[in-house]
Design an enzyme around this catalytic site. Structure first.
Site, PDB file in Angstrom:
ATOM      1  N   CYS A 143       0.822  -1.222   0.000  1.00  0.00           N
ATOM      2  CA  CYS A 143       0.000   0.000   0.000  1.00  0.00           C
ATOM      3  C   CYS A 143       0.855   1.271   0.000  1.00  0.00           C
ATOM      4  O   CYS A 143       0.656   2.159  -0.830  1.00  0.00           O
ATOM      5  CB  CYS A 143      -0.936  -0.013   1.209  1.00  0.00           C
ATOM      6  SG  CYS A 143      -0.100  -0.422   2.755  1.00  0.00           S
ATOM      7  N   HIS A 223      -2.399   5.210   6.637  1.00  0.00           N
ATOM      8  CA  HIS A 223      -1.013   5.628   6.839  1.00  0.00           C
ATOM      9  C   HIS A 223      -0.925   7.109   6.455  1.00  0.00           C
ATOM     10  O   HIS A 223      -1.659   7.573   5.578  1.00  0.00           O
ATOM     11  CB  HIS A 223      -0.068   4.874   5.916  1.00  0.00           C
ATOM     12  CG  HIS A 223      -0.118   3.390   6.022  1.00  0.00           C
ATOM     13  ND1 HIS A 223       0.293   2.702   7.133  1.00  0.00           N
ATOM     14  CD2 HIS A 223      -0.501   2.441   5.130  1.00  0.00           C
ATOM     15  CE1 HIS A 223       0.168   1.392   6.920  1.00  0.00           C
ATOM     16  NE2 HIS A 223      -0.324   1.210   5.715  1.00  0.00           N
TER      17      HIS A 223
HETATM   18  P1  NAD Z   1      -4.957 -11.224   5.843  1.00  0.00           P
HETATM   19  O1  NAD Z   1      -4.205 -11.962   6.899  1.00  0.00           O
HETATM   20  O2  NAD Z   1      -5.968 -10.220   6.226  1.00  0.00           O
HETATM   21  O3  NAD Z   1      -5.665 -12.262   4.855  1.00  0.00           O
HETATM   22  C1  NAD Z   1      -5.044 -13.400   4.373  1.00  0.00           C
HETATM   23  C2  NAD Z   1      -6.060 -14.545   4.390  1.00  0.00           C
HETATM   24  O4  NAD Z   1      -5.482 -15.686   3.760  1.00  0.00           O
HETATM   25  C3  NAD Z   1      -6.464 -14.961   5.806  1.00  0.00           C
HETATM   26  O5  NAD Z   1      -7.871 -15.079   5.863  1.00  0.00           O
HETATM   27  C4  NAD Z   1      -5.793 -16.335   5.997  1.00  0.00           C
HETATM   28  O6  NAD Z   1      -6.530 -17.193   6.842  1.00  0.00           O
HETATM   29  C5  NAD Z   1      -5.812 -16.849   4.556  1.00  0.00           C
HETATM   30  N1  NAD Z   1      -4.838 -17.895   4.262  1.00  0.00           N
HETATM   31  C6  NAD Z   1      -3.716 -18.228   4.932  1.00  0.00           C
HETATM   32  N2  NAD Z   1      -3.092 -19.258   4.309  1.00  0.00           N
HETATM   33  C7  NAD Z   1      -3.851 -19.570   3.227  1.00  0.00           C
HETATM   34  C8  NAD Z   1      -3.745 -20.536   2.199  1.00  0.00           C
HETATM   35  N3  NAD Z   1      -2.706 -21.380   2.157  1.00  0.00           N
HETATM   36  N4  NAD Z   1      -4.685 -20.581   1.234  1.00  0.00           N
HETATM   37  C9  NAD Z   1      -5.734 -19.715   1.251  1.00  0.00           C
HETATM   38  N5  NAD Z   1      -5.897 -18.780   2.224  1.00  0.00           N
HETATM   39  C10 NAD Z   1      -4.951 -18.697   3.187  1.00  0.00           C
HETATM   40  O7  NAD Z   1      -3.845 -10.582   4.905  1.00  0.00           O
HETATM   41  P2  NAD Z   1      -4.018  -9.257   4.025  1.00  0.00           P
HETATM   42  O8  NAD Z   1      -3.885  -8.076   4.917  1.00  0.00           O
HETATM   43  O9  NAD Z   1      -5.176  -9.392   3.136  1.00  0.00           O
HETATM   44  O10 NAD Z   1      -2.664  -9.322   3.197  1.00  0.00           O
HETATM   45  C11 NAD Z   1      -2.501 -10.174   2.080  1.00  0.00           C
HETATM   46  C12 NAD Z   1      -1.269  -9.726   1.323  1.00  0.00           C
HETATM   47  O11 NAD Z   1      -1.480  -8.377   0.893  1.00  0.00           O
HETATM   48  C13 NAD Z   1       0.015  -9.711   2.130  1.00  0.00           C
HETATM   49  O12 NAD Z   1       1.100  -9.948   1.261  1.00  0.00           O
HETATM   50  C14 NAD Z   1       0.081  -8.284   2.631  1.00  0.00           C
HETATM   51  O13 NAD Z   1       1.388  -7.857   2.977  1.00  0.00           O
HETATM   52  C15 NAD Z   1      -0.447  -7.538   1.425  1.00  0.00           C
HETATM   53  N6  NAD Z   1      -1.032  -6.222   1.703  1.00  0.00           N
HETATM   54  C16 NAD Z   1      -1.744  -6.010   2.844  1.00  0.00           C
HETATM   55  C17 NAD Z   1      -2.245  -4.740   3.086  1.00  0.00           C
HETATM   56  C18 NAD Z   1      -3.007  -4.424   4.335  1.00  0.00           C
HETATM   57  O14 NAD Z   1      -2.969  -3.289   4.771  1.00  0.00           O
HETATM   58  N7  NAD Z   1      -3.713  -5.347   4.940  1.00  0.00           N
HETATM   59  C19 NAD Z   1      -2.027  -3.714   2.166  1.00  0.00           C
HETATM   60  C20 NAD Z   1      -1.350  -3.980   0.977  1.00  0.00           C
HETATM   61  C21 NAD Z   1      -0.826  -5.250   0.772  1.00  0.00           C
END
Ligand code: NAD
Length: 345
Positions: A143, A223
C-alpha cells in the site's frame, strides 16, 4: 463479452475480499472462486454473493462441511480452472504457493508482503504497465509503496527528483485485527534507517534516490506520509506541482482550509459519504494546502488507505500480463468500475 480471463483469488480477507469484488465487476474477467482457510462469516457472505468458495486444505474442507457450508473443493482445484491467480494470502504464504501455480502452468499476482524476488517484477499500473506484458509472475507492491510510486513517478516525470525523503506514520493494525497493538506507544518500525519502503519503491522506480523512515501509531484506518523531495528543475512552483498532482490518475487532492480536511478521520469520513464499499479509498490522498515548493524542495502530506489502494493495481495487472488492453484503456475501465473519477482537484 467472450473469452473472459478466468481469475481465482487465493486468500480471502483484507485484500482478497476487495480484489475478488473488483474482479467480479469487470466484464472482461470471470471470478472462478475464492479460497479460504475457515468457514467463518466472511465465507458465508462470499457464498451469498454467489462466489464459489474453496478450502486451503483437506482439514479446512472438512471444517466447511462440518459447518454446513458449501465448499467447491481445494484451492488447487480452483487454480487448475483459472487462467491467473491473485494470491492474497499472508506474507510469505504466497511465496510457498508459487510452486503450485508454476506446476499448474498458471500466471499469478502476488502482494506486497512477498519479496520482490518471488515474482521478479514489481508493479504499479501507471509506472510500468507495459513491462508486465507476458510475465508469468508479478508482485503488486504494498500500500505505502503504491502511493509513493504514483505520486513520485508523476513528480519525477514533470520536475525530476534528485532525492526523496519520506517519514511514514503507519497504522498499527487493520480495523478487524483486535489482537494487535500498540495501544499507547509509537513503535519505531524499524529502529534502524531506512525502513523497507524506500528500497521497495526502487523495485518499481529504480532511478529515484529515496530514504524512508517509519513508525507505527495507534490508529487502524490510514497511513500518513510526510514527503520532502529535492527537485532537479528549479522552475517548479507550488501551483505547478498542484496542477501535475491534480491530473495524475488515482491521486485525490483534498483541502484542509477550504473543505475542512484536518485529519485522516475526515478522509475516511469522506469515503463513507461517497458510499464507497467498506469506506474504501483507492486513491492516494494528498492535502493540497500542504503542497509547498521552497527553492528546490517540495513538501506535502499524503494519506494511504492501506486496505484499498492496491485494488485497482490487481485488476490492471491481469490485463497487463495477458496484454489484452493498453494501459490507459485498462486504467480507465478499472477506475470506472470502482467509481474512481478520472481527475481531481
Ligand atoms: P490477511 O491476513 O488479512 O488475509 C489473508 C487470508 O489468507 C487470511 O484469511 C488467511 O486465513 C488466509 N490464508 C492463509 N493461508 C492460506 C492458504 N494457504 N490458502 C488460502 N488462504 C490462506 O492478509 P491481508 O492483509 O489481506 O494481506 C494479504 C497480502 O497483501 C500480504 O502480502 C500483505 O502484505 C499484502 N497487503 C496487505 C495490506 C493491508 O494493509 N492489509 C495492504 C497492501 C498489501
Amino acid at each position: 463479452m467472450t473469452n473472459k480471463i478466468k481469475v481465482a483469488v487465493n486468500g480471502y480477507n483484507v485484500i482478497g475480499r476487495r480484489i475478488a469484488d473488483a474482479v467480479s465487476a469487470q466484464d472482461d474477467m470471470e471470478l472462478i472462486g475464492v479460497a479460504k482457510t475457515k468457514p467463518d462469516y466472511k465465507a458465508k457472505i462470499a457464498l451469498e454473493k454467489g462466489y464459489k468458495v474453496y478450502a486451503a486444505d483437506e482439514k479446512g474442507k472438512k471444517s466447511f462441511i462440518d459447518a454446513g457450508l458449501e465448499c467447491s473443493g481445494l484451492s488447487k482445484d480452483m487454480v487448475a480452472q483459472a487462467d491467473i491467480v491473485l494470491d492474497a494470502t499472508p506474507d510469505e504464504v504466497g511465496a510457498a504457493n508459487k510452486a503450485m501455480y508454476a506446476s499448474l502452468g498458471k500466471k499469478a499476482v502476488f502482494q506486497g508482503g512477498e519479496e520482490h524476488e518471488v515474482a521478479g517484477f514489481s508493479f504499479v499500473a501507471q509506472c510500468n504497465y507495459d513491462a508486465a506484458r507476458g510475465k508469468q509472475f508479478l508482485r503488486a507492491v504494498s500500500c505505502n509503496t503504491t502511493g509513493l510510486c504514483r505520486s513520485l513517478h508523476a513528480i519525477d516525470e514533470s520536475f525530476g527528483i534528485s532525492k526523496a525523503r519520506v517519514v511514514i506514520a503507519r497504522r498499527a493494525a487493520d480495523p478487524d485485527e483486535s489482537s494487535k497493538g500498540p495501544i499507547d506507544a509509537v513503535v519505531l518500525d524499524p529502529v534502524t534507517i531506512p525502513s523497507h519502503h524506500g528500497p521497495d519503491v526502487n523495485t518499481v522506480l529504480p532511478n529515484i534516490p529515496i530514504v524512508t523512515l517509519a513508525m507505527k501509531i495507534p490508529t487502524t484506518h490510514m497511513h500518513l506520509h510526510s514527503l520532502i523531495i529535492s527537485l532537479k528543475q528549479r522552475w517548479a512552483t507550488t501551483d505547478k506541482v498542484v496542477e501535475v498532482l491534480s491530473r495524475t490518475p488515482r491521486l485525490m487532492l483534498v483541502s484542509g482550509k477550504k473543505d475542512g480536511f484536518k485529519s485522516t478521520a475526515n478522509v475516511v469520513d469522506l469515503a463513507r459519504e461517497m458510499n464507497r464499499p467498506r469506506n474504501d479509498l483507492y486513491e492516494a490522498v494528498i492535502w493540497r494546502d500542504s503542497v509547498k515548493v521552497e527553492g528546490d524542495e517540495l513538501y506535502f502530506y499524503m494519506g494511504v488507505d492501506q486496505e484499498a489502494i492496491v485494488t485497482p493495481e490487481n485488476v490492471d495487472a491481469i490485463r497487463a500480463m495477458f496484454g489484452t488492453m493498453r494501459k490507459e484503456e485498462s486504467m480507465k475501465k478499472t477506475d470506472a468500475s470502482l467509481d474512481i473519477a478520472p481527475h481531481y482537484g
